[in-house]
Design a protein around this motif. Structure first.
Motif, PDB file in Angstrom:
ATOM      1  N   SER A   1       0.831  -1.206   0.000  1.00 41.21           N
ATOM      2  CA  SER A   1       0.000   0.000   0.000  1.00 41.21           C
ATOM      3  C   SER A   1       0.864   1.254   0.000  1.00 41.21           C
ATOM      4  O   SER A   1       1.921   1.305   0.634  1.00 41.21           O
ATOM      5  CB  SER A   1      -0.909  -0.005   1.231  1.00 41.21           C
ATOM      6  N   SER A   2       0.411   2.263  -0.728  1.00 41.29           N
ATOM      7  CA  SER A   2       1.125   3.552  -0.770  1.00 41.29           C
ATOM      8  C   SER A   2       0.452   4.590   0.112  1.00 41.29           C
ATOM      9  O   SER A   2       0.884   5.748   0.156  1.00 41.29           O
ATOM     10  CB  SER A   2       1.188   4.061  -2.212  1.00 41.29           C
ATOM     11  N   ILE A   3      -0.630   4.213   0.813  1.00 38.96           N
ATOM     12  CA  ILE A   3      -1.405   5.175   1.599  1.00 38.96           C
ATOM     13  C   ILE A   3      -0.622   5.640   2.821  1.00 38.96           C
ATOM     14  O   ILE A   3      -0.236   4.840   3.674  1.00 38.96           O
ATOM     15  CB  ILE A   3      -2.756   4.568   2.026  1.00 38.96           C
ATOM     16  N   ARG A   4      -0.408   6.954   2.885  1.00 42.22           N
ATOM     17  CA  ARG A   4       0.329   7.541   3.997  1.00 42.22           C
ATOM     18  C   ARG A   4      -0.588   8.232   5.000  1.00 42.22           C
ATOM     19  O   ARG A   4      -0.203   8.431   6.147  1.00 42.22           O
ATOM     20  CB  ARG A   4       1.372   8.528   3.463  1.00 42.22           C
ATOM     21  N   LYS A   5      -1.781   8.610   4.555  1.00 45.17           N
ATOM     22  CA  LYS A   5      -2.725   9.237   5.484  1.00 45.17           C
ATOM     23  C   LYS A   5      -4.095   8.580   5.343  1.00 45.17           C
ATOM     24  O   LYS A   5      -4.626   8.464   4.241  1.00 45.17           O
ATOM     25  CB  LYS A   5      -2.854  10.735   5.220  1.00 45.17           C
ATOM     26  N   LEU A   6      -4.662   8.193   6.472  1.00 43.09           N
ATOM     27  CA  LEU A   6      -5.995   7.592   6.520  1.00 43.09           C
ATOM     28  C   LEU A   6      -6.839   8.375   7.519  1.00 43.09           C
ATOM     29  O   LEU A   6      -6.494   8.487   8.687  1.00 43.09           O
ATOM     30  CB  LEU A   6      -5.907   6.126   6.952  1.00 43.09           C
ATOM     31  N   ASP A   7      -7.942   8.946   7.048  1.00 42.89           N
ATOM     32  CA  ASP A   7      -8.838   9.743   7.884  1.00 42.89           C
ATOM     33  C   ASP A   7     -10.201   9.071   7.943  1.00 42.89           C
ATOM     34  O   ASP A   7     -10.923   8.996   6.960  1.00 42.89           O
ATOM     35  CB  ASP A   7      -8.968  11.159   7.315  1.00 42.89           C
ATOM     36  N   LEU A   8     -10.552   8.562   9.136  1.00 44.57           N
ATOM     37  CA  LEU A   8     -11.819   7.859   9.342  1.00 44.57           C
ATOM     38  C   LEU A   8     -12.715   8.610  10.321  1.00 44.57           C
ATOM     39  O   LEU A   8     -13.610   8.020  10.938  1.00 44.57           O
ATOM     40  CB  LEU A   8     -11.550   6.448   9.863  1.00 44.57           C
ATOM     41  N   THR A   9     -12.531   9.889  10.452  1.00 44.73           N
ATOM     42  CA  THR A   9     -13.312  10.704  11.387  1.00 44.73           C
ATOM     43  C   THR A   9     -14.816  10.521  11.177  1.00 44.73           C
ATOM     44  O   THR A   9     -15.304  10.502  10.046  1.00 44.73           O
ATOM     45  CB  THR A   9     -12.951  12.184  11.205  1.00 44.73           C
ATOM     46  N   GLY A  10     -15.538  10.404  12.299  1.00 47.82           N
ATOM     47  CA  GLY A  10     -16.997  10.362  12.239  1.00 47.82           C
ATOM     48  C   GLY A  10     -17.573   9.034  11.785  1.00 47.82           C
ATOM     49  O   GLY A  10     -18.616   9.005  11.131  1.00 47.82           O
ATOM     50  N   ASN A  11     -16.913   7.940  12.139  1.00 49.05           N
ATOM     51  CA  ASN A  11     -17.436   6.601  11.857  1.00 49.05           C
ATOM     52  C   ASN A  11     -17.583   5.826  13.167  1.00 49.05           C
ATOM     53  O   ASN A  11     -16.798   4.924  13.471  1.00 49.05           O
ATOM     54  CB  ASN A  11     -16.493   5.852  10.902  1.00 49.05           C
ATOM     55  N   PRO A  12     -18.603   6.175  13.962  1.00 46.17           N
ATOM     56  CA  PRO A  12     -18.739   5.579  15.305  1.00 46.17           C
ATOM     57  C   PRO A  12     -19.013   4.084  15.312  1.00 46.17           C
ATOM     58  O   PRO A  12     -18.838   3.425  16.345  1.00 46.17           O
ATOM     59  CB  PRO A  12     -19.916   6.357  15.915  1.00 46.17           C
ATOM     60  N   ASP A  13     -19.409   3.527  14.165  1.00 53.77           N
ATOM     61  CA  ASP A  13     -19.657   2.085  14.128  1.00 53.77           C
ATOM     62  C   ASP A  13     -18.370   1.276  14.003  1.00 53.77           C
ATOM     63  O   ASP A  13     -18.403   0.039  14.006  1.00 53.77           O
ATOM     64  CB  ASP A  13     -20.593   1.741  12.963  1.00 53.77           C
ATOM     65  N   LEU A  14     -17.228   1.955  13.921  1.00 52.81           N
ATOM     66  CA  LEU A  14     -15.960   1.222  13.954  1.00 52.81           C
ATOM     67  C   LEU A  14     -15.809   0.501  15.280  1.00 52.81           C
ATOM     68  O   LEU A  14     -15.429  -0.658  15.341  1.00 52.81           O
ATOM     69  CB  LEU A  14     -14.784   2.191  13.759  1.00 52.81           C
ATOM     70  N   ASN A  15     -16.043   1.209  16.343  1.00 52.70           N
ATOM     71  CA  ASN A  15     -16.001   0.728  17.735  1.00 52.70           C
ATOM     72  C   ASN A  15     -14.767  -0.105  18.060  1.00 52.70           C
ATOM     73  O   ASN A  15     -13.771  -0.108  17.336  1.00 52.70           O
ATOM     74  CB  ASN A  15     -17.304  -0.005  18.108  1.00 52.70           C
ATOM     75  N   VAL A  16     -14.826  -0.849  19.144  1.00 48.39           N
ATOM     76  CA  VAL A  16     -13.668  -1.574  19.654  1.00 48.39           C
ATOM     77  C   VAL A  16     -13.204  -2.663  18.694  1.00 48.39           C
ATOM     78  O   VAL A  16     -12.002  -2.954  18.586  1.00 48.39           O
ATOM     79  CB  VAL A  16     -13.975  -2.158  21.051  1.00 48.39           C
ATOM     80  N   VAL A  17     -14.127  -3.272  17.963  1.00 49.51           N
ATOM     81  CA  VAL A  17     -13.751  -4.319  17.015  1.00 49.51           C
ATOM     82  C   VAL A  17     -12.946  -3.726  15.861  1.00 49.51           C
ATOM     83  O   VAL A  17     -11.899  -4.268  15.453  1.00 49.51           O
ATOM     84  CB  VAL A  17     -14.998  -5.061  16.482  1.00 49.51           C
ATOM     85  N   GLY A  18     -13.403  -2.603  15.331  1.00 54.01           N
ATOM     86  CA  GLY A  18     -12.663  -1.921  14.284  1.00 54.01           C
ATOM     87  C   GLY A  18     -11.296  -1.486  14.765  1.00 54.01           C
ATOM     88  O   GLY A  18     -10.316  -1.507  14.006  1.00 54.01           O
ATOM     89  N   ALA A  19     -11.198  -1.084  16.049  1.00 52.67           N
ATOM     90  CA  ALA A  19      -9.908  -0.695  16.622  1.00 52.67           C
ATOM     91  C   ALA A  19      -8.929  -1.856  16.580  1.00 52.67           C
ATOM     92  O   ALA A  19      -7.726  -1.663  16.360  1.00 52.67           O
ATOM     93  CB  ALA A  19     -10.102  -0.219  18.056  1.00 52.67           C
ATOM     94  N   GLY A  20      -9.439  -3.060  16.771  1.00 50.05           N
ATOM     95  CA  GLY A  20      -8.577  -4.234  16.686  1.00 50.05           C
ATOM     96  C   GLY A  20      -7.978  -4.397  15.295  1.00 50.05           C
ATOM     97  O   GLY A  20      -6.796  -4.714  15.141  1.00 50.05           O
ATOM     98  N   HIS A  21      -8.796  -4.169  14.269  1.00 50.83           N
ATOM     99  CA  HIS A  21      -8.292  -4.255  12.893  1.00 50.83           C
ATOM    100  C   HIS A  21      -7.282  -3.138  12.620  1.00 50.83           C
ATOM    101  O   HIS A  21      -6.271  -3.352  11.931  1.00 50.83           O
ATOM    102  CB  HIS A  21      -9.448  -4.177  11.902  1.00 50.83           C
TER     103      HIS A  21
END
Length: 441
Positions: free
Chosen positions: A80-100
């Motif tokens: 991957s060449s992605i240097r910046k990832l902005d996921l602001t305002g996605n509350p359904d990520l929650n603790v499970v998404g944090a694990g990923h």
């Protein structure tokens, strides 16, 4: 999502998958991406080595969607060449998404900037991310604002700071961290030598937290920017931070203390500390309770300190006496470039003295905000015209003009007046999240 939006996303995914050399940034803000949509996006990114920024604000990304995205970010066949990832305002990520996300931080060697404000990560989610930071040597900035984080998160992040020597910026604004959590972060900062900025605005640090941070930063020479707005620090907290500013080892260049119930007593201590400080460039004191005595001491500081460039005093209790003192300080000062005085109760006397000094003496000040003062309309209008003609100002915030060469009629009221004020809404940053959120704080 309507047909047009679906079609637009389809064209975007096709360009991503075909490695369009011109497509270095992908923005899909406020498009509700289903699980199927996330899977398609992740597949396209798995074939791409051009995209450097992926912005997915308020896209309804869920934990399973984050799992798909993590596959693309950790792809071993096509890095991957992605240097910046902005996921602001996605509350359904929650603790499970944090694990990923933690898995991404453990395996990805390219990502440098991660923005996760308002993602409902909670303490358990941050625990996983903080653990991943121990071994990460790539991430430069991490923003975790508005995630209901408590002292447990601060404890985990403090340990991460003690073990991570790559991270340069950390934002924890508008969470639920208290003085105890500040102590945990402070312990990490004593060992850390990479962090350049730390945003803690809108928490509950109080004087105890200010003391912990001030003591630790006497042994830290890397941190340059510290945002502590809206933390109920009070005069005691200001005194602790004044002690830090007096220390020869203090490296801070910008300190934000807006909205902290600081009165004249605390202001006097801060101003006295700046008599000898030659490093601080920006001091934010908007939204406090500073009045005549504080204004007088700031004036004395300005006569001695030529390093400070930006001083934010909006929304205080500065009357005519205080502003006359400030004008006196400005008549000698050659370093200050920005002074924000909006929403203070000084009137014509203070305004006239300030105008006189800026028109005839001071040549360093470039930005001045006077919105919402108690000056009469004729005097403020006269002052604006005089400053437009004879001062060194390039930006003037007033109901009668914001840029040189622009004026607003005295009869302007209602929506038009409000719009004029919004042009200098940047005057007061009580809870600035990070240096990137503002050029002034």
């Amino acid at each position: 999502m309507g047909a047009g939006a679906s079609s637009g996303l389809g064209h975007l995914l096709k360009a991503v998958q075909e490695n369009d050399a011109t497509l270095t940034e992908v923005h899909v803000e406020r498009r509700q991406l289903s699980q199927k949509g996330m899977k398609k996006l992740s597949h396209a990114l798995s074939c791409n080595n051009v995209v450097q920024q992926l912005v997915m604000r308020e896209c309804g990304v869920e934990a399973i969607g984050m799992q798909h995205l993590s596959y693309a970010l950790c792809n071993t066949l096509q890095t991957s060449s992605i240097r910046k990832l902005d996921l602001t305002g996605n509350p359904d990520l929650n603790v499970v998404g944090a694990g990923h996300l933690a898995g991404v931080l453990e395996n990805n060697r390219v990502l440098q900037h991660l923005v996760l404000n308002n993602c409902n990560l909670g303490d358990h989610g941050i625990e996983q991310i903080a653990r991943a930071l121990h071994g990460n040597r790539t991430l430069i900035t991490l923003e975790l604002g508005t995630n209901s984080l408590t002292n447990a998160s601060a404890d985990c992040l403090g340990e991460a700071l003690a073990n991570n020597f790559r991270l340069e910026g950390l934002s924890l604004w508008q969470n639920e961290i208290t003085g105890e959590g500040a102590q945990c972060l402070a312990e990490g900062l004593q060992a850390n030598r990479s962090l350049l900025w730390l945003g803690l605005g809108g928490n509950q640090l109080e004087a105890e937290g200010a003391w912990a941070l001030a003591e630790s930063l006497k042994f830290n020479s890397s941190l340059l920017w510290l945002g502590l707005g809206g933390n109920q620090l009070g005069d005691r907290g200001a005194m602790h931070l004044a002690g830090l500013l007096q220390a020869n080892s203090c490296s801070l260049q910008s300190l934000g203390l807006g909205g902290n119930d600081i009165h004249d007593e605390g202001c006097v201590h801060l101003a006295l500390a700046l008599h000898s400080n030659t490093r601080l460039h920006s001091l934010g004191l908007g939204g406090n309770q500073i009045a005549d005595e504080g204004g007088k001491e700031i004036s004395e500081m300005l006569k001695r300190n030529q390093t400070l460039k930006k001083l934010l005093l909006s929304s205080n209790l500065l009357g005519d006496t205080a502003v006359v003192h400030l004008a006196d300080g400005l008549s000698v000062n050659t370093g200050l470039e920005m002074l924000l005085l909006a929403d203070n109760p000084f009137g014509d006397e203070g305004g006239r003295q300030l105008s006189l000094v800026l028109s005839q003496g001071n040549r360093s000040l470039r930005v001045l905000d006077l919105h919402g003062t108690h000056m009469s309309k004729p005097v403020e209008k006269e002052m604006v015209m005089e400053l437009h003609k004879h001062s060194s100002l390039t930006k003037l915030g007033s109901d009668y003009g914001n840029e040189k060469g622009t004026q607003y009629p005295a009869q302007m009221e209602g929506a038009a007046r409000k719009q004029a004020r919004q042009l200098t809404e940047q005057r007061f940053y009580q809870q600035a999240a990070s240096p990137s959120t503002t050029q002034l704080y």
